[in-house]
Design a protein around this motif. Structure first.
Motif, PDB file in Angstrom:
ATOM      1  N   LYS A 179       0.836  -1.209   0.000  1.00  0.00           N
ATOM      2  CA  LYS A 179       0.000   0.000   0.000  1.00  0.00           C
ATOM      3  C   LYS A 179       0.867   1.254   0.000  1.00  0.00           C
ATOM      4  O   LYS A 179       0.591   2.207  -0.716  1.00  0.00           O
ATOM      5  CB  LYS A 179      -0.920  -0.001   1.228  1.00  0.00           C
ATOM      6  N   ALA A 180       1.944   1.228   0.807  1.00  0.00           N
ATOM      7  CA  ALA A 180       2.833   2.390   0.893  1.00  0.00           C
ATOM      8  C   ALA A 180       3.514   2.642  -0.447  1.00  0.00           C
ATOM      9  O   ALA A 180       3.629   3.787  -0.891  1.00  0.00           O
ATOM     10  CB  ALA A 180       3.875   2.150   1.975  1.00  0.00           C
ATOM     11  N   ARG A 181       3.928   1.543  -1.102  1.00  0.00           N
ATOM     12  CA  ARG A 181       4.599   1.676  -2.392  1.00  0.00           C
ATOM     13  C   ARG A 181       3.641   2.275  -3.431  1.00  0.00           C
ATOM     14  O   ARG A 181       4.008   3.130  -4.210  1.00  0.00           O
ATOM     15  CB  ARG A 181       5.111   0.310  -2.847  1.00  0.00           C
ATOM     16  N   ARG A 182       2.383   1.793  -3.405  1.00  0.00           N
ATOM     17  CA  ARG A 182       1.391   2.306  -4.367  1.00  0.00           C
ATOM     18  C   ARG A 182       1.164   3.797  -4.162  1.00  0.00           C
ATOM     19  O   ARG A 182       1.052   4.556  -5.114  1.00  0.00           O
ATOM     20  CB  ARG A 182       0.071   1.550  -4.194  1.00  0.00           C
ATOM     21  N   ARG A 235       4.205  10.203  -7.062  1.00  0.00           N
ATOM     22  CA  ARG A 235       5.233  10.519  -8.059  1.00  0.00           C
ATOM     23  C   ARG A 235       4.554  10.861  -9.400  1.00  0.00           C
ATOM     24  O   ARG A 235       4.892  11.832 -10.045  1.00  0.00           O
ATOM     25  CB  ARG A 235       6.189   9.339  -8.240  1.00  0.00           C
ATOM     26  N   ALA A 236       3.542  10.051  -9.754  1.00  0.00           N
ATOM     27  CA  ALA A 236       2.807  10.284 -11.002  1.00  0.00           C
ATOM     28  C   ALA A 236       2.140  11.639 -10.967  1.00  0.00           C
ATOM     29  O   ALA A 236       2.144  12.373 -11.954  1.00  0.00           O
ATOM     30  CB  ALA A 236       1.797   9.162 -11.209  1.00  0.00           C
ATOM     31  N   GLN A 280       4.727  14.333 -11.426  1.00  0.00           N
ATOM     32  CA  GLN A 280       5.158  14.410 -12.834  1.00  0.00           C
ATOM     33  C   GLN A 280       4.103  15.099 -13.672  1.00  0.00           C
ATOM     34  O   GLN A 280       4.418  15.904 -14.549  1.00  0.00           O
ATOM     35  CB  GLN A 280       5.433  13.004 -13.372  1.00  0.00           C
ATOM     36  N   ALA A 281       2.829  14.797 -13.382  1.00  0.00           N
ATOM     37  CA  ALA A 281       1.732  15.413 -14.128  1.00  0.00           C
ATOM     38  C   ALA A 281       1.736  16.935 -13.911  1.00  0.00           C
ATOM     39  O   ALA A 281       1.584  17.706 -14.855  1.00  0.00           O
ATOM     40  CB  ALA A 281       0.409  14.799 -13.699  1.00  0.00           C
ATOM     41  N   THR A 282       2.003  17.341 -12.642  1.00  0.00           N
ATOM     42  CA  THR A 282       2.008  18.776 -12.314  1.00  0.00           C
ATOM     43  C   THR A 282       3.166  19.472 -13.022  1.00  0.00           C
ATOM     44  O   THR A 282       3.001  20.542 -13.604  1.00  0.00           O
ATOM     45  CB  THR A 282       2.167  18.967 -10.784  1.00  0.00           C
ATOM     46  N   SER A 283       4.373  18.846 -13.001  1.00  0.00           N
ATOM     47  CA  SER A 283       5.525  19.481 -13.615  1.00  0.00           C
ATOM     48  C   SER A 283       5.385  19.525 -15.126  1.00  0.00           C
ATOM     49  O   SER A 283       5.896  20.435 -15.775  1.00  0.00           O
ATOM     50  CB  SER A 283       6.823  18.811 -13.203  1.00  0.00           C
ATOM     51  N   ALA A 284       4.653  18.563 -15.689  1.00  0.00           N
ATOM     52  CA  ALA A 284       4.431  18.568 -17.137  1.00  0.00           C
ATOM     53  C   ALA A 284       3.518  19.721 -17.528  1.00  0.00           C
ATOM     54  O   ALA A 284       3.675  20.301 -18.607  1.00  0.00           O
ATOM     55  CB  ALA A 284       3.811  17.237 -17.574  1.00  0.00           C
ATOM     56  N   GLU A 285       2.602  20.063 -16.613  1.00  0.00           N
ATOM     57  CA  GLU A 285       1.663  21.127 -16.892  1.00  0.00           C
ATOM     58  C   GLU A 285       2.352  22.489 -16.872  1.00  0.00           C
ATOM     59  O   GLU A 285       2.052  23.367 -17.681  1.00  0.00           O
ATOM     60  CB  GLU A 285       0.538  21.134 -15.849  1.00  0.00           C
ATOM     61  N   SER A 286       3.321  22.663 -15.909  1.00  0.00           N
ATOM     62  CA  SER A 286       3.902  23.995 -15.732  1.00  0.00           C
ATOM     63  C   SER A 286       4.989  24.297 -16.746  1.00  0.00           C
ATOM     64  O   SER A 286       5.469  23.441 -17.438  1.00  0.00           O
ATOM     65  CB  SER A 286       4.467  24.131 -14.316  1.00  0.00           C
TER      66      SER A 286
END
Ligand code: ZN
Length: 222
Positions: free
Chosen positions: A203-206, A212-213, A216-222
């Motif tokens: 659960k912790a790994r998920r 992380r996903a 990455q989605a946020t940094s892709a947007e900016s």
């Protein structure tokens, strides 16, 4: 963690024996840890799993001290019983491990049969006047072989009497450890060998992966 702390989560001594070796997905350079790699650790485990009594453990230890070769033969037999049982269980439909190696499982069954024949030769049928049944089978008349004899007796008990549909494997495909256990939960829904370890870890790994996903989605947007 050593054998004195090894969790006994199989729900049956034969499954606890299977779980004395790290299971899981083989990776390059990874050598699974064997918690019963010496006669002394096997003896300690057998006592903890209640395959033998405290008094029997003392007798075994004395026999092994007198005859170290017998101790190592008992260890080899115990490990052989463990790996044979593991292969047989992996080939049962319930565990859903593909591909099933039919030849390996059949050879494992032959090995288990041989171990059982030897153990039967070191056992005795005794009248049980005060018991609920007429006879009692006393397994293991020779101290030096007592541990493997009790282990193969436990393996046969599991294979012959346990509800195989309730034998499960901690799911390695979802990050579990591959240990095997008997699901005794009322609605047959147990998934992990130990929720506190495998279940929580997954659960912790998920959660980390999701975060992380999201990052990455946020940094892709900016
Ligand atoms: Zn697990």
């Amino acid at each position: 963690m050593d054998v004195s702390e090894l969790p006994l989560v199989g729900g049956h001594p034969a499954l606890d024996l299977v779980n004395t070796l790290e299971r899981g997905v083989p990776a390059p350079g990874w050598k699974p840890r064997d918690y019963v790699s010496t006669p002394a650790t096997l003896l300690l485990w057998a006592r903890r799993a209640e395959l033998i009594t405290e008094a029997e453990a003392t007798t075994v230890a004395e026999a092994w001290e007198r005859d170290p070769d017998a101790a190592h033969a008992a260890l080899a037999a115990g490990q052989d019983i463990r790996e044979s049982l593991h292969l047989i269980l992996l080939a049962t439909a319930a565990l859903d491990v593909a591909p099933i190696d039919v030849a390996a499982s059949s050879a494992a069954l032959d090995r288990l049969h041989c171990r059982w024949l030897a153990a039967a030769g070191r056992s005795r049928l005794t009248p049980d006047p005060r018991g609920a049944s007429a006879l009692r089978l006393v397994v293991g008349l020779v101290p030096a072989s007592l541990v493997p004899d009790r282990a193969v007796d436990a393996a046969l008990d599991l294979l012959r009497t346990a509800d195989i549909g309730r034998v499960r494997r901690c799911p390695t495909e979802s990050g579990g450890c591959g240990w095997i256990f008997l699901d005794r939960s009322r609605n047959a829904s147990r998934r992990w060998c130990r929720m506190a370890d495998c279940g929580t870890e997954v659960k912790a790994r998920r959660l980390t992966e999701r975060r992380r996903a999201a990052r990455q989605a946020t940094s892709a947007e900016s």
